[in-house]
Design a protein around this motif. Sequence first.
Motif, mmCIF file in Angstrom:
data_model
loop_
_atom_site.group_PDB
_atom_site.id
_atom_site.type_symbol
_atom_site.label_atom_id
_atom_site.label_comp_id
_atom_site.label_asym_id
_atom_site.label_seq_id
_atom_site.Cartn_x
_atom_site.Cartn_y
_atom_site.Cartn_z
ATOM 1 N N GLY A 161 30.184 -42.967 28.245
ATOM 2 C CA GLY A 161 29.886 -41.545 28.330
ATOM 3 C C GLY A 161 28.651 -41.275 29.167
ATOM 4 N N TYR A 162 27.628 -42.095 28.982
ATOM 5 C CA TYR A 162 26.409 -41.903 29.763
ATOM 6 C C TYR A 162 26.649 -42.225 31.241
ATOM 7 C CZ TYR A 162 21.512 -41.329 30.757
ATOM 8 O OH TYR A 162 20.332 -40.872 31.277
ATOM 9 N N VAL A 163 27.539 -43.147 31.505
ATOM 10 C CA VAL A 163 27.924 -43.436 32.888
ATOM 11 C C VAL A 163 28.509 -42.190 33.540
ATOM 12 C CG1 VAL A 163 29.670 -44.661 34.268
ATOM 13 C CG2 VAL A 163 28.177 -45.942 32.724
ATOM 14 N N SER A 164 29.348 -41.463 32.826
ATOM 15 C CA SER A 164 29.920 -40.242 33.402
ATOM 16 C C SER A 164 28.824 -39.227 33.702
ATOM 17 C CB SER A 164 30.992 -39.647 32.476
ATOM 18 O OG SER A 164 30.430 -39.061 31.321
ATOM 19 N N HIS A 165 27.811 -39.171 32.854
ATOM 20 C CA HIS A 165 26.667 -38.281 33.079
ATOM 21 C C HIS A 165 25.924 -38.678 34.354
ATOM 22 C CE1 HIS A 165 23.310 -35.669 32.191
ATOM 23 N NE2 HIS A 165 22.486 -36.707 32.213
ATOM 24 N N LEU A 166 25.668 -39.966 34.518
ATOM 25 C CA LEU A 166 24.980 -40.453 35.727
ATOM 26 C C LEU A 166 25.811 -40.196 36.976
ATOM 27 C CD1 LEU A 166 23.503 -43.817 34.388
ATOM 28 C CD2 LEU A 166 22.275 -41.667 34.813
ATOM 29 N N ALA A 167 27.124 -40.338 36.857
ATOM 30 C CA ALA A 167 27.999 -40.117 38.010
ATOM 31 C C ALA A 167 27.990 -38.642 38.425
ATOM 32 C CB ALA A 167 29.423 -40.570 37.690
ATOM 33 N N VAL A 168 28.010 -37.733 37.460
ATOM 34 C CA VAL A 168 27.962 -36.308 37.795
ATOM 35 C C VAL A 168 26.598 -35.939 38.372
ATOM 36 C CG1 VAL A 168 27.980 -33.976 36.809
ATOM 37 C CG2 VAL A 168 29.783 -35.551 36.268
ATOM 38 N N GLN A 169 25.540 -36.539 37.851
ATOM 39 C CA GLN A 169 24.217 -36.303 38.436
ATOM 40 C C GLN A 169 24.200 -36.739 39.904
ATOM 41 O OE1 GLN A 169 21.447 -38.407 35.861
ATOM 42 N NE2 GLN A 169 20.735 -36.466 35.014
ATOM 43 N N ALA A 170 24.773 -37.909 40.173
ATOM 44 C CA ALA A 170 24.843 -38.397 41.554
ATOM 45 C C ALA A 170 25.684 -37.463 42.418
ATOM 46 C CB ALA A 170 25.400 -39.821 41.583
#
Length: 175
Positions: free
Chosen positions: A67-76
């Motif tokens: 889930g946190y990976v998806s957050h980092l990906a959207v931030q990117a």
Amino acid sequence: MLPSILLAIPRNSITAVGLPLALGLLSGSHTRRVVQGKWYKGLRFPPARPPRWVFPVVWPALYISMGYVSHLAVQALDDAQLSSTKHSLNLALTIYYAQLALNCLWSPLFFGARKIGWALVDSVALAGTTFYLTSLLHALTNGRTTHLLLPYCAWLSFATYLNGGIWFLNHVKAK
């Protein structure tokens, strides 16, 4: 291009983590009953099967990480300047949701429908999708997602081994 709701969910770190946790809980909700039942207890298992208490410890940690990976990906994605980078990040997020769907499908296939072979197909697809996601996001997030996804990749490899072993040892019985 992903629907805006699928981009909005991971923009908030709490909903980004909450989605896979909630879906994982729903997907595995019948697991406890099945593992205590006759069908599961009658299966043969390959070597190195961990004790049952490991699964409810490992999976929530993996759901939080993914889930946190998806957050980092959207931030990117939000910070991306180049259209090619935005396209790659949209692809990565699409793959993220695909692996999440495959992940949610496994428990109902294995425990619900008792389709060990189909669960194995799902597990192979899930592992392959997640390995590709890890590779794709590595460069796009400067490696920030890699350390979060590598334990998931390792666990999926092990889970696929277990599923494959269970299928091999029981496939005649499962028909």
